[in-house]
Design a protein around this motif. Sequence first.
Motif, PDB file in Angstrom:
ATOM      1  N   PRO A 241      28.941   5.517  15.055  1.00  0.00           N
ATOM      2  CA  PRO A 241      30.316   6.019  14.983  1.00  0.00           C
ATOM      3  C   PRO A 241      30.884   6.228  16.381  1.00  0.00           C
ATOM      4  CG  PRO A 241      28.740   7.744  14.408  1.00  0.00           C
ATOM      5  CD  PRO A 241      27.958   6.485  14.530  1.00  0.00           C
ATOM      6  N   TYR A 242      32.209   6.131  16.490  1.00  0.00           N
ATOM      7  CA  TYR A 242      32.879   6.159  17.788  1.00  0.00           C
ATOM      8  C   TYR A 242      33.964   7.225  17.789  1.00  0.00           C
ATOM      9  CZ  TYR A 242      35.579   4.427  21.813  1.00  0.00           C
ATOM     10  OH  TYR A 242      36.248   4.308  23.004  1.00  0.00           O
ATOM     11  N   ALA A 243      33.956   8.067  18.821  1.00  0.00           N
ATOM     12  CA  ALA A 243      34.978   9.107  18.985  1.00  0.00           C
ATOM     13  C   ALA A 243      35.780   8.812  20.242  1.00  0.00           C
ATOM     14  CB  ALA A 243      34.317  10.482  19.081  1.00  0.00           C
ATOM     15  N   PHE A 244      37.099   8.676  20.086  1.00  0.00           N
ATOM     16  CA  PHE A 244      37.966   8.339  21.216  1.00  0.00           C
ATOM     17  C   PHE A 244      38.680   9.590  21.719  1.00  0.00           C
ATOM     18  CE2 PHE A 244      41.616   6.814  23.525  1.00  0.00           C
ATOM     19  CZ  PHE A 244      41.112   5.716  24.221  1.00  0.00           C
ATOM     20  N   ALA A 245      38.648   9.787  23.046  1.00  0.00           N
ATOM     21  CA  ALA A 245      39.174  11.013  23.673  1.00  0.00           C
ATOM     22  C   ALA A 245      40.674  10.922  23.921  1.00  0.00           C
ATOM     23  CB  ALA A 245      38.442  11.275  24.978  1.00  0.00           C
ATOM     24  N   SER A 246      41.416  10.618  22.868  1.00  0.00           N
ATOM     25  CA  SER A 246      42.865  10.438  23.001  1.00  0.00           C
ATOM     26  C   SER A 246      43.612  11.740  23.234  1.00  0.00           C
ATOM     27  CB  SER A 246      43.413   9.743  21.757  1.00  0.00           C
ATOM     28  OG  SER A 246      42.766  10.173  20.582  1.00  0.00           O
ATOM     29  N   HIS A 247      42.948  12.871  23.065  1.00  0.00           N
ATOM     30  CA  HIS A 247      43.606  14.150  23.324  1.00  0.00           C
ATOM     31  C   HIS A 247      43.872  14.372  24.812  1.00  0.00           C
ATOM     32  CE1 HIS A 247      39.310  14.754  23.702  1.00  0.00           C
ATOM     33  NE2 HIS A 247      39.500  15.888  24.334  1.00  0.00           N
ATOM     34  N   PHE A 248      43.164  13.625  25.693  1.00  0.00           N
ATOM     35  CA  PHE A 248      43.464  13.738  27.118  1.00  0.00           C
ATOM     36  C   PHE A 248      43.494  12.389  27.837  1.00  0.00           C
ATOM     37  CE2 PHE A 248      38.851  13.696  27.325  1.00  0.00           C
ATOM     38  CZ  PHE A 248      38.583  13.006  28.501  1.00  0.00           C
ATOM     39  N   ALA A 249      43.079  11.316  27.166  1.00  0.00           N
ATOM     40  CA  ALA A 249      43.059   9.989  27.790  1.00  0.00           C
ATOM     41  C   ALA A 249      43.585   8.964  26.789  1.00  0.00           C
ATOM     42  CB  ALA A 249      41.654   9.641  28.252  1.00  0.00           C
ATOM     43  N   PRO A 250      44.887   8.988  26.514  1.00  0.00           N
ATOM     44  CA  PRO A 250      45.420   8.187  25.406  1.00  0.00           C
ATOM     45  C   PRO A 250      45.669   6.717  25.714  1.00  0.00           C
ATOM     46  CG  PRO A 250      47.187   9.445  26.429  1.00  0.00           C
ATOM     47  CD  PRO A 250      45.914   9.871  27.116  1.00  0.00           C
ATOM     48  N   ARG A 251      45.600   6.311  26.960  1.00  0.00           N
ATOM     49  CA  ARG A 251      46.183   5.033  27.384  1.00  0.00           C
ATOM     50  C   ARG A 251      45.600   3.827  26.652  1.00  0.00           C
ATOM     51  NH1 ARG A 251      45.379   1.241  31.442  1.00  0.00           N
ATOM     52  NH2 ARG A 251      43.521   2.333  32.191  1.00  0.00           N
TER      53      ARG A 251
END
Length: 330
Positions: free
Chosen positions: A181-191
Amino acid sequence: MTALSILDLVPINAGSTLAQTYANSVKLAQHVEQCGYRRYWLAEHHNMPGIGSSSTTLLMSHLAANTTSIRIGSGGIMLPNHAPLMIAEQFGTLETLYPGRIDLGLGRAPGADRATIQALRRSMEATPDQFPHDVVEILNYIEGFGHNGVQAIPGAGQNIPVWILGSSTYGAGLAAELGLPYAFASHFAPRMIKEALSHYRKSFKPSQHLAKPYVMAGINVFAADTRAEAEFIASSHRQWVSGVHTGQPMLLPPPEEGFMERIPANLRWSLEQELAFTAIGTPQDVRAGLLEFLELTQADELMIDARIFEPEARRRSYELAAQSIADKLN
């Protein structure tokens, strides 16, 4: 259907103590467990004023001992700081103590500056393939194969879900290759969120761990009974992030009316870019923001970050967020 989870950096409030900070996290974990959140993850950072989660596994054990059903995990363990065997043993111990409730999220950034990395007795000279190698080593320990004749005791043969954390296509590719599974840190690195999630889903290889892609995406949420109140409580989080941007990290400050309007335009632009994925306002506003984010990401799970100064307001914000999309949750 979608699950909701929480990322807690264990914010240390200005004028507070670490003991109060940890007590606040326990109360928050207990509260969101009752609200139906699936996971409560802690993030490893070092030498950062305002963040109390450096001893991640110790806090995980404390929170697990004071809750009953919510999954407790790392979001994440910064693997360059640790020997894989030690992580396998620590999480094997946690899983033994709290069976069926422990997650291991792994990141490849050190989460610290050069001096702190040296204080951790780690090297800055890791080879480019070290992170994937270390992840595979941990998987081998947990699966019971061991590494070079060494077994993780405890750890071997236990069912500990391993996640890859990231903010680029690098982590997405590794998670896809290993079938994790993959968790993307879009809460601080959305680009790079669109590219990373697309790469992960297209490249995913089914494994014994996971039959199909599973995505968790981060978003900041500040919910209150009025829009003005939500903007007010969000200002603590924004002030803290601005301190990092300007090289002046701080304890989590009290909320400040009109903060965004008073800062320089270039700093305001930086904050708006970093915190682009933020749902803020009344429950209706937050619902609209969360549904828009879900439409964009098609995430299986959302992980909410919210550094709010008043503990009661923080608990209330998470409660309202869950209520706002209760019909979309599994």
